[in-house]
Scaffold this motif. Structure first.
Motif, short mmCIF file in Angstrom:
data_model
loop_
_atom_site.label_atom_id
_atom_site.label_comp_id
_atom_site.label_asym_id
_atom_site.label_seq_id
_atom_site.Cartn_x
_atom_site.Cartn_y
_atom_site.Cartn_z
N ARG A 13 0.66 -1.29 0.19
CA ARG A 13 -0.06 0.07 -0.05
C ARG A 13 0.99 1.24 0.15
O ARG A 13 0.67 2.10 -0.60
N ARG A 14 2.05 1.32 0.84
CA ARG A 14 2.87 2.30 0.76
C ARG A 14 3.53 2.62 -0.68
O ARG A 14 3.66 3.73 -1.06
N ARG A 15 4.06 1.53 -1.27
CA ARG A 15 4.54 1.73 -2.65
C ARG A 15 3.67 2.58 -3.30
O ARG A 15 4.04 3.31 -4.29
N VAL A 16 2.39 1.80 -3.51
CA VAL A 16 1.37 2.54 -4.57
C VAL A 16 0.91 3.78 -4.11
O VAL A 16 0.77 4.78 -4.87
N ALA A 17 0.84 4.08 -2.90
CA ALA A 17 0.59 5.57 -2.23
C ALA A 17 1.56 6.53 -2.66
O ALA A 17 1.59 7.45 -3.08
N ARG A 18 2.90 5.96 -2.58
CA ARG A 18 4.00 6.50 -3.06
C ARG A 18 3.93 7.21 -4.54
O ARG A 18 4.47 8.52 -4.90
N LEU A 19 3.48 6.49 -5.28
CA LEU A 19 3.43 6.64 -6.83
C LEU A 19 2.32 7.77 -7.03
O LEU A 19 2.41 8.41 -8.18
N THR A 20 1.23 7.83 -6.05
CA THR A 20 0.16 8.76 -6.70
C THR A 20 0.55 10.38 -6.53
O THR A 20 0.14 11.01 -7.17
N GLY A 21 1.67 10.67 -5.85
CA GLY A 21 2.11 11.97 -5.72
C GLY A 21 2.57 12.42 -7.02
O GLY A 21 2.27 13.37 -7.81
N PRO A 22 3.84 11.69 -7.51
CA PRO A 22 4.26 11.77 -8.69
C PRO A 22 3.37 11.83 -9.89
O PRO A 22 3.40 12.74 -10.84
N ALA A 23 2.36 11.07 -9.77
CA ALA A 23 1.41 10.88 -10.76
C ALA A 23 0.63 12.13 -10.92
O ALA A 23 0.29 12.82 -11.96
N ALA A 24 0.25 12.60 -9.76
CA ALA A 24 -0.47 14.09 -9.89
C ALA A 24 0.34 14.97 -10.25
O ALA A 24 -0.31 15.92 -11.08
N VAL A 25 1.56 15.16 -10.04
CA VAL A 25 2.40 16.13 -10.46
C VAL A 25 2.46 16.03 -12.01
O VAL A 25 2.29 16.88 -12.86
N VAL A 26 2.44 14.75 -12.61
CA VAL A 26 2.50 15.09 -14.19
C VAL A 26 1.37 15.32 -14.80
O VAL A 26 1.01 15.85 -15.74
N VAL A 64 5.73 24.41 -9.96
CA VAL A 64 6.71 23.50 -10.26
C VAL A 64 7.55 23.11 -9.13
O VAL A 64 8.12 21.82 -8.91
N LEU A 65 7.95 23.88 -8.07
CA LEU A 65 8.79 23.66 -6.97
C LEU A 65 7.88 22.66 -6.00
O LEU A 65 8.72 21.91 -5.24
N PHE A 66 6.61 22.75 -5.97
CA PHE A 66 5.83 21.99 -5.21
C PHE A 66 5.94 20.44 -5.74
O PHE A 66 6.11 19.49 -5.02
N GLY A 67 6.06 20.27 -7.02
CA GLY A 67 6.02 19.12 -7.85
C GLY A 67 7.42 18.49 -7.64
O GLY A 67 7.55 17.32 -7.30
N VAL A 68 8.58 19.31 -7.60
CA VAL A 68 9.77 18.86 -7.36
C VAL A 68 9.92 18.35 -5.77
O VAL A 68 10.54 17.41 -5.71
N TRP A 69 9.21 18.97 -4.77
CA TRP A 69 9.31 18.38 -3.77
C TRP A 69 8.64 17.21 -3.59
O TRP A 69 9.31 16.16 -3.04
N VAL A 70 7.61 17.05 -4.10
CA VAL A 70 6.71 15.71 -3.92
C VAL A 70 7.67 14.50 -4.65
O VAL A 70 7.64 13.38 -4.10
N VAL A 71 8.30 14.83 -6.01
CA VAL A 71 8.91 13.79 -6.59
C VAL A 71 10.41 13.50 -6.23
O VAL A 71 10.82 12.39 -6.12
#
Length: 197
Positions: A13-26, A179-186
């Motif tokens: 679940r953690r691995r999947v949840a971790r991917l959702t942040g970068p997916a939202a940035v994209v 963009v800086l918020f996205g950089v922080w997430v990713v």
């Protein structure tokens, strides 16, 4: 005695949840950039990103990307909270979630509607605050120091653009903040996908 939240979070679940942040940035940044290409009137130097949300050619994509990005990125807040070990870490997760709610609100209330400005202002302030809180919580690490820097640079872009570069519009500092918020997430967040579990 209840267990610590991080102990209840399964690795999968953690691995999947971790991917959702970068997916939202994209989704979000990609949608914004695509919307600038679709709009026949948008100007980086004289306009605002929110202009894209009321121009018929780009409104569906701009507003939609903010809404979808906000929904897609929500599980990332759970990943942040489930790993929280102190009050600052929990505040980081809450701030991230509030930033996403505000971003979604911008898409639901385009420019000209009463709630647009409060949502937009909340997003830019809280997005920067998220990175700063995270950086303070992890300042002993290089990623923590860079998080503070990202959080400080986001609001600093506004006076630099307005005063030093004679910017008439606000699209550039808005995009810098996003963009800086996205950089922080990713790349900087403690729950970035490439960080070891």
């Amino acid at each position: 005695m209840p267990s610590h939240p991080s102990l209840d979070a399964s690795p999968q679940r953690r691995r999947v949840a971790r991917l959702t942040g970068p997916a939202a940035v994209v989704v979000t940044l990609g949608g914004i950039l695509a919307a600038t290409a679709l709009s026949p009137t948008f100007s980086w130097t004289t306009g605002a990103l929110s202009d894209l949300g009321v121009t018929p050619a780009s409104a569906w994509l701009f507003n939609g990307s903010l809404i979808v990005g906000g929904i897609v990125g929500t599980p990332y807040a759970w990943a942040l909270y489930s790993a929280a070990a102190d009050p600052l870490s929990r505040l980081r997760a809450a701030a991230y979630l509030l930033a996403l709610v505000a971003m979604t609100g911008v898409g639901l209330a385009p420019a000209g509607r009463p709630l647009h400005l409060p949502f937009a202002a909340t997003f830019f302030v809280v997005a920067a605050l998220t990175a700063i809180v995270d950086g303070v919580a992890r300042f002993r690490l290089a990623s923590g120091k860079l998080s503070v820097l990202a959080g400080v640079l986001a609001p600093a872009a506004w006076p630099v653009w307005t005063l030093l570069l004679d910017g008439r519009g606000i699209a550039v500092p808005e995009f810098v903040g996003a963009v800086l918020f996205g950089v922080w997430v990713v790349a900087l967040s403690p729950e970035r996908p490439m960080r070891p579990s």
